[in-house]
Design a protein around this motif. Structure first.
Motif, PDB file in Angstrom:
ATOM      1  N   PHE A  60      76.595 -97.743  92.646  1.00  0.00           N
ATOM      2  CA  PHE A  60      75.412 -97.359  91.884  1.00  0.00           C
ATOM      3  C   PHE A  60      75.902 -96.412  90.798  1.00  0.00           C
ATOM      4  O   PHE A  60      76.335 -95.299  91.096  1.00  0.00           O
ATOM      5  N   GLY A  66      72.117-101.936  86.017  1.00  0.00           N
ATOM      6  CA  GLY A  66      71.560-103.263  86.207  1.00  0.00           C
ATOM      7  C   GLY A  66      70.482-103.575  85.186  1.00  0.00           C
ATOM      8  O   GLY A  66      70.112-102.739  84.357  1.00  0.00           O
ATOM      9  N   VAL A  70      65.121 -98.594  87.334  1.00  0.00           N
ATOM     10  CA  VAL A  70      65.628 -98.081  88.602  1.00  0.00           C
ATOM     11  C   VAL A  70      64.757 -96.923  89.064  1.00  0.00           C
ATOM     12  O   VAL A  70      64.458 -96.010  88.279  1.00  0.00           O
ATOM     13  N   HIS A  93      58.237-100.434  97.432  1.00  0.00           N
ATOM     14  CA  HIS A  93      59.262-101.466  97.308  1.00  0.00           C
ATOM     15  C   HIS A  93      58.677-102.846  97.576  1.00  0.00           C
ATOM     16  O   HIS A  93      59.031-103.826  96.908  1.00  0.00           O
ATOM     17  N   GLU A  98      60.802-106.579  93.432  1.00  0.00           N
ATOM     18  CA  GLU A  98      61.395-107.688  92.681  1.00  0.00           C
ATOM     19  C   GLU A  98      61.589-107.352  91.208  1.00  0.00           C
ATOM     20  O   GLU A  98      62.353-108.022  90.509  1.00  0.00           O
ATOM     21  N   ARG A 101      64.740-101.826  90.683  1.00  0.00           N
ATOM     22  CA  ARG A 101      65.809-101.536  91.642  1.00  0.00           C
ATOM     23  C   ARG A 101      65.521-100.192  92.302  1.00  0.00           C
ATOM     24  O   ARG A 101      65.380 -99.177  91.633  1.00  0.00           O
ATOM     25  N   VAL A 103      66.834 -97.194  94.771  1.00  0.00           N
ATOM     26  CA  VAL A 103      68.038 -96.613  95.365  1.00  0.00           C
ATOM     27  C   VAL A 103      67.712 -95.211  95.866  1.00  0.00           C
ATOM     28  O   VAL A 103      67.212 -94.373  95.107  1.00  0.00           O
ATOM     29  N   PHE A 140      65.961-101.193 101.012  1.00  0.00           N
ATOM     30  CA  PHE A 140      66.640-101.166  99.713  1.00  0.00           C
ATOM     31  C   PHE A 140      67.924-100.339  99.816  1.00  0.00           C
ATOM     32  O   PHE A 140      68.275 -99.845 100.884  1.00  0.00           O
ATOM     33  N   GLU A 141      68.619-100.195  98.705  1.00  0.00           N
ATOM     34  CA  GLU A 141      69.943 -99.580  98.698  1.00  0.00           C
ATOM     35  C   GLU A 141      69.905 -98.089  99.037  1.00  0.00           C
ATOM     36  O   GLU A 141      68.991 -97.366  98.622  1.00  0.00           O
TER      37      GLU A 141
END
Length: 278
Positions: A60, A66, A70, A93, A98, A101, A103, A140-141
């Motif tokens: 990340f 990306g 985010v 989320h 979709e 992102r 994190v 998620f991340e």
């Protein structure tokens, strides 16, 4: 990914890092958590540089976030506000995952105790991050900051702040607390439509803290009794509300702090009024 990556090179501990990795929660820490300084990154600013590993073996980074906006959230296993924010983030989320992102960056422990002490190695911090993801069932991340909290400190080290960032690395929105569902939902909805949020920062403060108070007893159980002692010394009103919130175990945890506050206000009013009625 079961094992943490080996830092390249392994960052050495620094005096700043030693101060960051506190062992006992203090009043001064609480005071700093309540405001952002004038130099703290906010809407319109570029994000500070960072490059963090995620639990799934990805990276990340600020240079390649990306193609999507985010939502970057800071949090720890022993933070009551993170505890309150878990369901909020899962719901957001499910709604926006979709198109955005998500994190969560694992930080220092907000309330270290004898059962969950402040990590002193990156490997231990990695394990805390895994526990944080497991506990909240995060879909998620989860990224892991270095042991000195370089990324966390660069953003201004609040225990559960959140930043909405565009794909070019500009901050669109800053939330003081990530359990501010209304503020975050509005900002995310605007970003998904390609618009800037109506406001660059969240107004959520008192309500967010009251929602978190009901989670303090759970943090004490997870991290150890020393957490409650430290909160009594650092912030007696919060400790008292946390203790009173235990009386409302049938309510959702997010509502116990408000119920405890109403009870305390009622007691104070009665104490002040009754002598005049006698």
């Amino acid at each position: 990914m079961n094992r943490p990556p080996t830092p390249d090179p392994a960052p050495a501990a620094t005096p700043t890092g030693d101060a960051y990795r506190f062992e006992r929660f203090r009043t001064g820490l609480l005071a700093k958590d309540m405001y952002f300084g004038p130099d703290a990154p906010g809407a319109g600013d570029r994000v500070p540089a960072f490059d963090l590993p995620t639990l799934d073996g990805a990276r990340f980074t600020s240079t390649d976030p990306g193609p999507l906006p985010v939502l970057l959230v800071f949090g720890s296993r022993t933070c009551p506000v993170t505890e309150s924010a878990g369901p909020v983030l899962r719901d957001l989320h499910a709604e926006f995952g979709e198109a955005v992102r998500f994190v969560l960056v694992n930080t220092r422990e907000a309330h270290p105790g004898q059962l969950l002490p402040q990590p002193r190695t990156f490997e231990r911090k990695w394990e805390h991050a895994r526990e944080l993801r497991r506990h909240h069932a995060l879909p998620f991340e989860v990224a892991v900051d270095d042991i000195d909290g370089a990324t966390h400190r660069a953003f201004s080290p609040k225990p559960n702040s959140a930043y909405l960032i565009d794909p070019e690395g500009t901050i669109l929105y800053r939330a003081h607390w990530a359990n501010d569902e209304r503020g975050l939902r509005g900002a995310l909805a605007a970003a998904v439509r390609g618009r800037a949020p109506a406001r660059g920062h969240s107004r959520g403060m008192a309500g967010s803290l009251l929602r978190a108070v009901g989670h303090l007893p759970g943090i004490v159980r997870a991290a150890g009794s020393r957490v409650e002692r430290d909160v009594w010394l650092a912030a007696p009103p919060l400790a008292l509300l946390g203790r009173l919130s235990r009386l409302f175990g049938r309510l959702p945890a997010d509502r116990r702090g408000l119920a405890a506050t109403a009870l305390l206000v009622g007691i104070l009013v009665a104490t002040a009024v009754i002598p005049f009625l006698l």
